[in-house]
Design a protein around this motif. Structure first.
Motif, short mmCIF file in Angstrom:
data_model
loop_
_atom_site.label_atom_id
_atom_site.label_comp_id
_atom_site.label_asym_id
_atom_site.label_seq_id
_atom_site.Cartn_x
_atom_site.Cartn_y
_atom_site.Cartn_z
N VAL A 22 -1.63 -0.20 -9.99
CA VAL A 22 -2.62 -1.28 -10.02
C VAL A 22 -4.02 -0.70 -9.79
CG1 VAL A 22 -3.46 -3.33 -8.77
CG2 VAL A 22 -1.03 -3.10 -9.30
N LEU A 23 -4.15 0.17 -8.79
CA LEU A 23 -5.46 0.78 -8.50
C LEU A 23 -5.95 1.63 -9.68
CD1 LEU A 23 -4.96 1.82 -4.77
CD2 LEU A 23 -6.18 -0.18 -5.67
N ALA A 24 -5.05 2.37 -10.29
CA ALA A 24 -5.42 3.20 -11.44
C ALA A 24 -5.91 2.34 -12.60
CB ALA A 24 -4.24 4.06 -11.88
N GLU A 25 -5.24 1.23 -12.85
CA GLU A 25 -5.65 0.34 -13.93
C GLU A 25 -7.00 -0.29 -13.63
OE1 GLU A 25 -5.51 -1.58 -17.60
OE2 GLU A 25 -4.37 0.10 -16.82
N ARG A 26 -7.22 -0.70 -12.38
CA ARG A 26 -8.52 -1.25 -12.00
C ARG A 26 -9.62 -0.22 -12.20
NH1 ARG A 26 -6.85 -4.33 -6.36
NH2 ARG A 26 -5.69 -6.05 -7.32
N ALA A 27 -9.36 1.02 -11.77
CA ALA A 27 -10.36 2.07 -11.93
C ALA A 27 -10.65 2.33 -13.40
CB ALA A 27 -9.89 3.36 -11.25
N LYS A 28 -9.60 2.38 -14.20
CA LYS A 28 -9.75 2.61 -15.64
C LYS A 28 -10.63 1.54 -16.29
CE LYS A 28 -6.81 2.46 -19.68
NZ LYS A 28 -5.42 2.32 -20.12
N LEU A 29 -10.50 0.30 -15.81
CA LEU A 29 -11.27 -0.81 -16.36
C LEU A 29 -12.65 -0.94 -15.72
CD1 LEU A 29 -8.42 -3.46 -16.55
CD2 LEU A 29 -9.42 -2.16 -18.45
N GLY A 30 -12.94 -0.10 -14.72
CA GLY A 30 -14.23 -0.16 -14.05
C GLY A 30 -14.35 -1.32 -13.08
N LEU A 31 -13.22 -1.84 -12.64
CA LEU A 31 -13.20 -2.97 -11.72
C LEU A 31 -13.18 -2.49 -10.28
CD1 LEU A 31 -10.51 -5.13 -13.55
CD2 LEU A 31 -12.99 -5.51 -13.51
N PRO A 32 -13.49 -3.36 -9.34
CA PRO A 32 -13.36 -3.00 -7.92
C PRO A 32 -11.90 -2.62 -7.64
CG PRO A 32 -14.53 -5.08 -8.13
CD PRO A 32 -14.01 -4.73 -9.49
N LEU A 33 -11.69 -1.63 -6.80
CA LEU A 33 -10.32 -1.21 -6.51
C LEU A 33 -9.59 -2.22 -5.63
CD1 LEU A 33 -10.77 2.60 -5.85
CD2 LEU A 33 -10.07 1.44 -7.95
N HIS A 57 -9.02 -6.06 -3.88
CA HIS A 57 -9.20 -7.52 -3.93
C HIS A 57 -9.02 -8.02 -2.50
CE1 HIS A 57 -8.38 -11.74 -4.64
NE2 HIS A 57 -8.83 -11.58 -5.88
N PRO A 58 -9.82 -8.99 -2.07
CA PRO A 58 -9.70 -9.48 -0.70
C PRO A 58 -8.30 -10.01 -0.35
CG PRO A 58 -11.65 -10.40 -1.76
CD PRO A 58 -10.90 -9.64 -2.81
N ARG A 59 -7.53 -10.43 -1.35
CA ARG A 59 -6.19 -10.96 -1.09
C ARG A 59 -5.07 -9.99 -1.45
NH1 ARG A 59 -6.83 -16.58 -3.97
NH2 ARG A 59 -6.07 -15.14 -5.50
N ASP A 60 -5.39 -8.72 -1.72
CA ASP A 60 -4.34 -7.73 -1.93
C ASP A 60 -3.49 -7.64 -0.66
OD1 ASP A 60 -5.09 -7.02 -4.50
OD2 ASP A 60 -6.04 -5.14 -3.92
N ARG A 61 -2.22 -7.41 -0.86
CA ARG A 61 -1.30 -7.27 0.27
C ARG A 61 -1.65 -6.02 1.06
NH1 ARG A 61 5.20 -7.65 -0.36
NH2 ARG A 61 5.71 -7.62 1.85
N LEU A 62 -1.73 -6.17 2.38
CA LEU A 62 -2.10 -5.05 3.25
C LEU A 62 -0.94 -4.51 4.07
CD1 LEU A 62 -5.51 -6.41 4.58
CD2 LEU A 62 -5.11 -4.79 2.71
N THR A 63 0.04 -5.35 4.41
CA THR A 63 1.15 -4.92 5.26
C THR A 63 2.47 -5.44 4.73
OG1 THR A 63 1.11 -6.87 6.68
CG2 THR A 63 -0.35 -5.04 7.30
N TYR A 64 3.54 -4.87 5.25
CA TYR A 64 4.88 -5.28 4.85
C TYR A 64 5.14 -6.74 5.23
CZ TYR A 64 9.92 -5.32 4.38
OH TYR A 64 11.19 -5.63 4.01
N PRO A 82 0.83 -1.20 0.00
CA PRO A 82 0.00 0.00 0.00
C PRO A 82 0.87 1.26 0.00
CG PRO A 82 -0.84 -1.58 1.59
CD PRO A 82 0.49 -2.10 1.11
N GLY A 83 0.46 2.24 -0.78
CA GLY A 83 1.16 3.52 -0.83
C GLY A 83 2.31 3.58 -1.82
N THR A 84 2.69 2.45 -2.39
CA THR A 84 3.79 2.45 -3.36
C THR A 84 3.25 2.84 -4.74
OG1 THR A 84 3.49 0.11 -3.91
CG2 THR A 84 5.03 0.64 -2.11
N SER A 85 4.17 3.29 -5.59
CA SER A 85 3.74 3.64 -6.94
C SER A 85 3.22 2.41 -7.67
CB SER A 85 4.87 4.31 -7.72
OG SER A 85 5.99 3.48 -7.80
N GLU A 86 3.78 1.24 -7.37
CA GLU A 86 3.30 0.00 -7.98
C GLU A 86 1.83 -0.24 -7.62
OE1 GLU A 86 4.27 -4.81 -8.06
OE2 GLU A 86 5.41 -3.51 -6.72
#
Length: 67
Positions: free
Chosen positions: A41-52, A54-61, A33-37
């Motif tokens: 990913v979030l920008a691409e999901r938004a562009k495609l109209g997808l949910p921002l 995912h339940p398995r997205d990495r949350l912590t270091y 979270p917070g990285t340009s990477e």
């Protein structure tokens, strides 16, 4: 009714939720979270109209990546 998050924002629909069916086709990301990477990913999901999120997205270091 809005069909994507971008359309909802343009219409001022702040209660929009994408259909849960789309999550099946959404790939989780190991980007921290917070990285340009992760922002890319979030920008691409938004562009495609997808949910921002995912339940398995990495949350912590400490979490292992899901990619």
């Amino acid at each position: 009714m809005s069909h994507s998050i971008l359309e909802a924002i343009k219409q001022g629909d702040w209660t929009f939720e994408p259909s849960s069916q789309q999550v099946v086709n959404l790939r989780a990301t190991a980007a921290l979270p917070g990285t340009s990477e992760k922002l890319n990913v979030l920008a691409e999901r938004a562009k495609l109209g997808l949910p921002l999120w995912h339940p398995r997205d990495r949350l912590t270091y400490e979490e292992e990546g899901s990619d």
